[in-house]
Design a protein around this motif. Structure first.
Motif, mmCIF file in Angstrom:
data_model
loop_
_atom_site.group_PDB
_atom_site.id
_atom_site.type_symbol
_atom_site.label_atom_id
_atom_site.label_comp_id
_atom_site.label_asym_id
_atom_site.label_seq_id
_atom_site.Cartn_x
_atom_site.Cartn_y
_atom_site.Cartn_z
ATOM 1 N N UNK A 115 0.618 -1.238 0.031
ATOM 2 C CA UNK A 115 0.018 -0.038 -0.052
ATOM 3 C C UNK A 115 0.749 1.124 0.041
ATOM 4 N N UNK A 116 1.875 1.420 -1.157
ATOM 5 C CA UNK A 116 2.548 2.643 -1.135
ATOM 6 C C UNK A 116 2.870 2.660 -2.505
ATOM 7 N N UNK A 117 3.424 3.797 -2.881
ATOM 8 C CA UNK A 117 4.067 3.944 -4.257
ATOM 9 C C UNK A 117 5.435 3.765 -4.180
ATOM 10 N N UNK A 118 5.865 2.395 -4.075
ATOM 11 C CA UNK A 118 7.289 2.116 -4.166
ATOM 12 C C UNK A 118 8.048 2.649 -5.024
ATOM 13 N N UNK A 119 9.296 3.084 -4.736
ATOM 14 C CA UNK A 119 10.124 2.482 -3.731
ATOM 15 C C UNK A 119 10.007 3.253 -2.346
ATOM 16 N N UNK A 120 9.097 4.406 -2.414
ATOM 17 C CA UNK A 120 8.664 5.075 -1.338
ATOM 18 C C UNK A 120 7.907 4.210 -0.180
ATOM 19 N N UNK A 121 8.511 4.504 0.902
ATOM 20 C CA UNK A 121 7.686 3.616 2.044
ATOM 21 C C UNK A 121 7.529 2.215 2.034
ATOM 22 N N UNK A 122 8.717 1.252 2.158
ATOM 23 C CA UNK A 122 8.697 0.015 2.212
ATOM 24 C C UNK A 122 8.288 -0.413 3.821
ATOM 25 N N UNK A 123 7.815 -1.622 3.940
ATOM 26 C CA UNK A 123 7.311 -2.042 5.336
ATOM 27 C C UNK A 123 6.087 -1.504 5.677
ATOM 28 N N UNK A 124 5.906 -1.162 6.989
ATOM 29 C CA UNK A 124 4.722 -1.098 7.660
ATOM 30 C C UNK A 124 4.212 0.548 7.593
ATOM 31 N N UNK A 125 3.071 0.734 7.975
ATOM 32 C CA UNK A 125 2.514 2.297 8.394
ATOM 33 C C UNK A 125 2.679 3.393 7.301
ATOM 34 N N UNK A 126 2.561 2.607 5.957
ATOM 35 C CA UNK A 126 2.830 3.538 4.987
ATOM 36 C C UNK A 126 1.988 4.786 4.842
ATOM 37 N N UNK A 127 0.580 4.697 5.277
ATOM 38 C CA UNK A 127 -0.265 5.932 5.103
ATOM 39 C C UNK A 127 0.090 6.922 6.024
ATOM 40 N N UNK A 128 0.621 6.341 7.290
ATOM 41 C CA UNK A 128 0.814 7.450 8.406
ATOM 42 C C UNK A 128 1.892 8.092 7.863
ATOM 43 N N UNK A 129 2.889 7.490 7.451
ATOM 44 C CA UNK A 129 4.277 8.025 6.587
ATOM 45 C C UNK A 129 3.783 9.030 5.521
ATOM 46 N N UNK A 130 2.825 8.941 4.612
ATOM 47 C CA UNK A 130 2.435 9.532 3.654
ATOM 48 C C UNK A 130 1.778 10.835 4.137
ATOM 49 N N UNK A 131 1.205 10.831 5.128
ATOM 50 C CA UNK A 131 0.456 11.830 5.713
ATOM 51 C C UNK A 131 1.394 12.783 6.526
ATOM 52 N N UNK A 132 2.345 12.123 7.434
ATOM 53 C CA UNK A 132 2.996 12.995 8.112
ATOM 54 C C UNK A 132 4.182 13.862 7.155
ATOM 55 N N UNK A 133 4.621 13.051 6.122
ATOM 56 C CA UNK A 133 5.277 13.752 5.197
ATOM 57 C C UNK A 133 4.652 14.856 4.119
ATOM 58 N N UNK A 134 3.459 14.956 4.500
ATOM 59 C CA UNK A 134 2.601 15.822 3.837
ATOM 60 C C UNK A 134 2.797 15.702 2.230
ATOM 61 N N UNK A 135 2.872 14.561 1.919
ATOM 62 C CA UNK A 135 2.603 14.025 0.550
ATOM 63 C C UNK A 135 1.382 14.282 -0.285
ATOM 64 N N UNK A 136 1.322 14.596 -1.323
ATOM 65 C CA UNK A 136 0.040 15.170 -2.064
ATOM 66 C C UNK A 136 -0.672 13.666 -2.644
ATOM 67 N N UNK A 137 0.076 12.771 -3.049
ATOM 68 C CA UNK A 137 -0.367 11.450 -3.320
ATOM 69 C C UNK A 137 0.106 10.346 -2.542
ATOM 70 N N UNK A 138 -0.500 9.228 -2.814
ATOM 71 C CA UNK A 138 -0.272 8.196 -2.021
ATOM 72 C C UNK A 138 -0.627 7.084 -3.088
ATOM 73 N N UNK A 139 -0.631 5.474 -2.701
ATOM 74 C CA UNK A 139 -1.127 4.819 -3.709
ATOM 75 C C UNK A 139 -0.719 3.382 -3.361
ATOM 76 N N UNK A 140 -0.757 2.285 -4.434
ATOM 77 C CA UNK A 140 -0.362 0.972 -4.168
ATOM 78 C C UNK A 140 0.614 0.344 -5.426
ATOM 79 N N UNK A 141 1.097 -0.536 -5.151
ATOM 80 C CA UNK A 141 2.045 -1.459 -6.056
ATOM 81 C C UNK A 141 1.925 -2.714 -5.920
ATOM 82 N N UNK A 142 1.913 -3.159 -7.290
ATOM 83 C CA UNK A 142 1.995 -4.787 -7.360
ATOM 84 C C UNK A 142 3.508 -4.912 -7.839
ATOM 85 N N UNK A 143 4.269 -5.936 -7.232
ATOM 86 C CA UNK A 143 5.645 -6.082 -7.476
ATOM 87 C C UNK A 143 5.897 -7.459 -7.413
ATOM 88 N N UNK A 144 7.091 -7.917 -8.021
ATOM 89 C CA UNK A 144 7.776 -9.358 -8.041
ATOM 90 C C UNK A 144 8.338 -9.212 -6.642
#
Ligand code: GRF
Length: 192
Positions: A115-144
């Motif tokens: 649940x993040x736009x990798x490579x941003x925010x690997x691991x847990x709490x991705x949404x909290x990190x995106x909001x704390x960093x005042x990002x304008x977009x979040x998102x999701x990634x499917x990867x190998x």
């Protein structure tokens, strides 16, 4: 990479640890005529995973092993995967780390949704990190899946706008609804 041959769907296992909304969505997708996959096994590391209910609902085999010993749990899973001729694995909210040797055995055949736009925010709490960093977009990634956490080749991503009033919970909800579209699209992209 596995390619879809003829009309036979690729037998797939979905690994979960929780709610299983992505699992439910993948099962529904698998039943569509031109879906490249069928879901033949649900694996969870915990009996508490709510998503296990989809096993009964859709008559799909389930298996639980607690990963207290990764080695023992993975050996049991491998046995089942081989026995059932399962060739592809989708991780969907699976909270355990698979070993290098397991990943190697299924190299190029395990995918994950994050649940993040990798490579941003690997691991847990991705949404909290995106909001704390005042990002304008979040998102999701499917990867190998590779041995390095959330770092394998990206298959598809989807952006979601973060609005001023978003909380981690509201953002998670918005992203999750996009995850449900993204995962099937990524699977189609792999096999078509
Ligand atoms: C999803 O947000 C997924 O991206 C993450 O864990 C969550 C699982 O949700 N890895 P669900 O169990 O599929 O509802």
């Amino acid at each position: 990479m596995v390619k879809l041959t003829g009309l036979k769907k690729i037998k797939t296992a979905v690994f979960i640890s929780g709610t299983g909304s992505n699992l439910n969505n993948l099962i529904k997708f698998s039943k569509i005529k031109n879906s490249p996959i069928s879901i033949d096994l649900i694996f969870s590391n915990t009996l508490k995973a709510k998503g296990l209910k989809f096993s009964n609902q859709f008559n799909i085999k389930k298996y639980v092993s607690n990963f207290k010993s990764t080695k023992i749990s993975e050996a049991k899973i491998l046995n089942l995967l081989n026995k059932d001729n399962i060739k592809f694995i989708c991780l969907a909210g699976f909270m355990k780390i698979l070993s290098k040797s397991f990943i190697k055995k299924f190299s190029g055949k395990i995918v994950n949704i994050h649940p993040s736009l990798l490579p941003k925010y690997k691991g847990l709490d991705t949404h909290t990190k995106a909001i704390q960093n005042k990002d304008s977009v979040a998102g999701c990634t499917v990867h190998f899946v590779t041995a390095k956490l959330d770092s394998g080749k990206i298959i598809l991503q989807k952006q979601v706008k973060i609005s001023k009033n978003d909380t981690p919970t509201s953002l998670a909800k918005k992203v999750l609804s996009q995850e449900h579209k993204l995962y099937p699209s990524a699977i189609k992209k792999i096999f078509n």
